[in-house]
Every structure is written in structure tokens, then in C-alpha cells.
Design an enzyme around this catalytic site. Sequence first.
Site, PDB file in Angstrom:
ATOM      1  N   SER A  10       0.650  -0.995   0.032  1.00 18.67           N
ATOM      2  CA  SER A  10       0.466   0.069  -0.351  1.00 18.67           C
ATOM      3  C   SER A  10       1.189   0.960   0.196  1.00 18.67           C
ATOM      4  CB  SER A  10      -1.585  -0.502   0.629  1.00 18.67           C
ATOM      5  OG  SER A  10      -1.645   0.740   1.309  1.00 18.67           O
TER       6      SER A  10
ATOM      7  N   ASP B 125     -10.268  -5.493  -4.766  1.00 21.66           N
ATOM      8  CA  ASP B 125      -9.064  -3.907  -3.656  1.00 21.66           C
ATOM      9  C   ASP B 125      -9.708  -3.150  -4.267  1.00 21.66           C
ATOM     10  OD1 ASP B 125      -7.421  -2.672  -2.468  1.00 21.66           O
ATOM     11  OD2 ASP B 125      -5.994  -3.664  -3.410  1.00 21.66           O
TER      12      ASP B 125
ATOM     13  N   HIS C 179      -7.774  -5.911  -0.314  1.00 22.37           N
ATOM     14  CA  HIS C 179      -6.270  -4.836   0.046  1.00 22.37           C
ATOM     15  C   HIS C 179      -5.746  -5.561   1.241  1.00 22.37           C
ATOM     16  CE1 HIS C 179      -3.839  -1.039  -0.595  1.00 22.37           C
ATOM     17  NE2 HIS C 179      -3.897  -0.886   0.940  1.00 22.37           N
TER      18      HIS C 179
END
Length: 411
Positions: free
Chosen positions: A178, A346, A375
Amino acid sequence: MERSAPVMSLLICFFVLHSTGEVAAVLTGGSNVSRPLPVQSLCAQLIQPSGYPCSEHAVQTKDGYLLALQRVSSPTVNLGSQPGPPVLLLHGLFMAGDAWFLDNTEQSLGFILADHGFDVWVGNVRGTRWSHGHVTLSEKNKEFWDWSWQELALYDLAEMIHYIYTMTNTKTFVVGHSQGTIMALAAFTQPEIVEMVEAAALLCPISYLEHVSAQFVLRMVNMHLDQMILAMGIHQLNFRSNVGVYLLNSVCEGHFDCNDLLSAITGENCCFNNSRIDYYLGYEPHPSSSKNLHHLFQMIRAGTFAKYDYGIWKNLKRYGQVNPPRFDLNSIPKSLPIWMGYGGSDALADLTDFNHTLTELPSEPELLYLENYGHIDFLLSVNAKEDVYDNMIKFFRSRGKSSCSAGLCDT
């Protein structure tokens, strides 16, 4: 509809996973999930109790921040033997190095890499609880929080990689999740940084944030929460504080159904163990800066991968141009091996934005696509070792002289 959300998405994606107060209670059936903050070092708190050798290191950035790095090795390594190739783990927004060790030794990437013979280095950016502040500034000073992911990439990550290179005399593998991928991709555009990198593995890669679909994030974007926070004079974003919890509750109250908040923020996660949220809350979330959140929102609104936008006049003073300079992904060396893992569910690292990133890279990364992964799954799925990490490790073993010289090519 204006799409300015991944920032908040990232922000809350991890907040919900690890927060306090009423919003987090939604995820745990209404129980009180407030947990005491860790007081020991990361090594002592989470890694050494599992039997893994771990040492603490401190790194000072060019702008005076004192960062913590942990060095982890396998408990079965022979004393006096040469360590394997170094690998640096970069955490996401509102997280820290503990994120790589939150599950058992068979499921957590930090432990798994050590067991496979890698010399594991765990990064903790400025502002997180494991890092050590600043040489002159107190965390109570607003100046302490005057940074965004731009500084995390060009100062924090740069110094971590340089320190590891100095300690090992070896190029390092880099793993990011991320926000850690935003940092990595920005840093890799800088020749003096990328020359010390052997290869990179990016989980839920992000450089563009224009097509976030998470409903909760879109709600926050439309509320202009980033400007609201800055206007309130809030420089530190700490979702363990009363103010932080209030901000998140205000997004839900009267406007949004937060009964399935994690999915609303991150997308559907196929394999995340919800029963462990109470444990995760003992470590997450970590603080970040309001400026960092604002920078992420700028990326969403402008649809660019660029430095922080100070406005026309300050941009002219700082950058010598009206608009902030972009990070040119095409300048990342074609010779740098890159592996990317991404998911069809995601809602933060959207497939359209992911493909935009691919079109600008000069190389063709090795890709792992998991249709049902969201995610959080890439970090905390109960099946991540088999679904993701084994593939990543195979990629690392196939790359670079350092891997083969350490005996990892044939294991």
C-alpha cells in the site's frame, strides 16, 4: 462524483482494522476494543518472544528524524554463518513494522522470509510509535508533522536503504504494501536510491489514486475531510485519540451504513481472519500526519503521481514551477526486476489505476493476480503464504547474484 478517496481509504482501511472507539466496535460485535499501547521495542514486544533473533537499529534522516529499523533472522541459522540477502519491509499508512508479524510464524511474511534465509530488515517511518522522534523537534510541535509520503520516500526510505547497504555491502530487496509501494515507486525514480536496490516486490501497488471505489472513502472525499482537518489546526492524525475517533464516527453518523465498515473501506477481503481484530488493535493504528493525508487526496483529485502541491506561489518558490513536479515512472531503470501482487476485490488499489501504473513503467513486471483478494488479504490473509508469499520468494530467488551466493537459488 469527485473521486478523492484512496488516501482516506488507506487511512481508514488500516484504521478500521486497528482502531479504537465506536467505529471499531462495529467490526467486533460491539465490544470495547481499546488496547494498551506497546511500551517495549518491537523486537522485545513481538519478534523475540517467537524465538527469532532481532536487533534494534536507529537511522537519522537528512531532515533530523530518528527512525527505527529491526533486523530479524531465523532461529535455526548457524552461528557465524553468512546472512542471506537483505530484504527491507515497508509498511502501509497508519501502520508500522509490526504489521509484518501480526499473525503466527507460519503466516507472517517477516517470519517467513527469515525462515527462508533472508536477512530481514523492518522499516518504521517517522511518526510511528516504534521510531524515535526527531533530533530537535518534539512530537507536540506542529513542525514535527510537516511532511507527507514525499519525505517518507525521498528521506526515510532513502536513508533506510543506504544504512542497510552500508551494513551489508549488498543491494537490498524491497517489499512494500500500500503506502509502502507509493514510497518505493517514488524513490525508485531517483538514481542514487535505486542503484542500491536488487529487486522489488509490491503488494497492492499504488501510484495513481483516481479510481478508488470504496464507498466510505468516497464519502470522506466528498466531505473534504483533509481540508477540514488542516483548517482545525490538527497536524497529527492519531486515531487512538478522542478527536480521531470522533472524525471517523462523524463520517458514519446519519449518512453512511457502517455495519460492514471494513468492506466499505478496502473492498471485500476473502481470507482475512476477523476474529483477530481485537489482537491487531493492540498494535494498530499508528499516527501519521494531516499533510500526508492531504497529499494523498491531492493525488486523487488531480489524477497525478506528483510532489506535494503547496499552491501556485509556494510551488514557484519551492519547485520553480506552477505545478508540483511529477514522479516519472518511466525513469525507473528497466533493469530493475519488479514483482507485483494485486487483487480483483481491492477497492483502494483499483485495477484501472494499477494498469495506468503498468503503462508508464519501462519494464514488464512479473504479476500475480488474485481475483478474490482485497486490500488487507495481501498482508493478513490466512492463506497468504501459499497464495502470495511463496510466489514472491520464488521471484527473489531467481533474481540477483546476492541471492545465489547466499545459497537461496536452489532451496
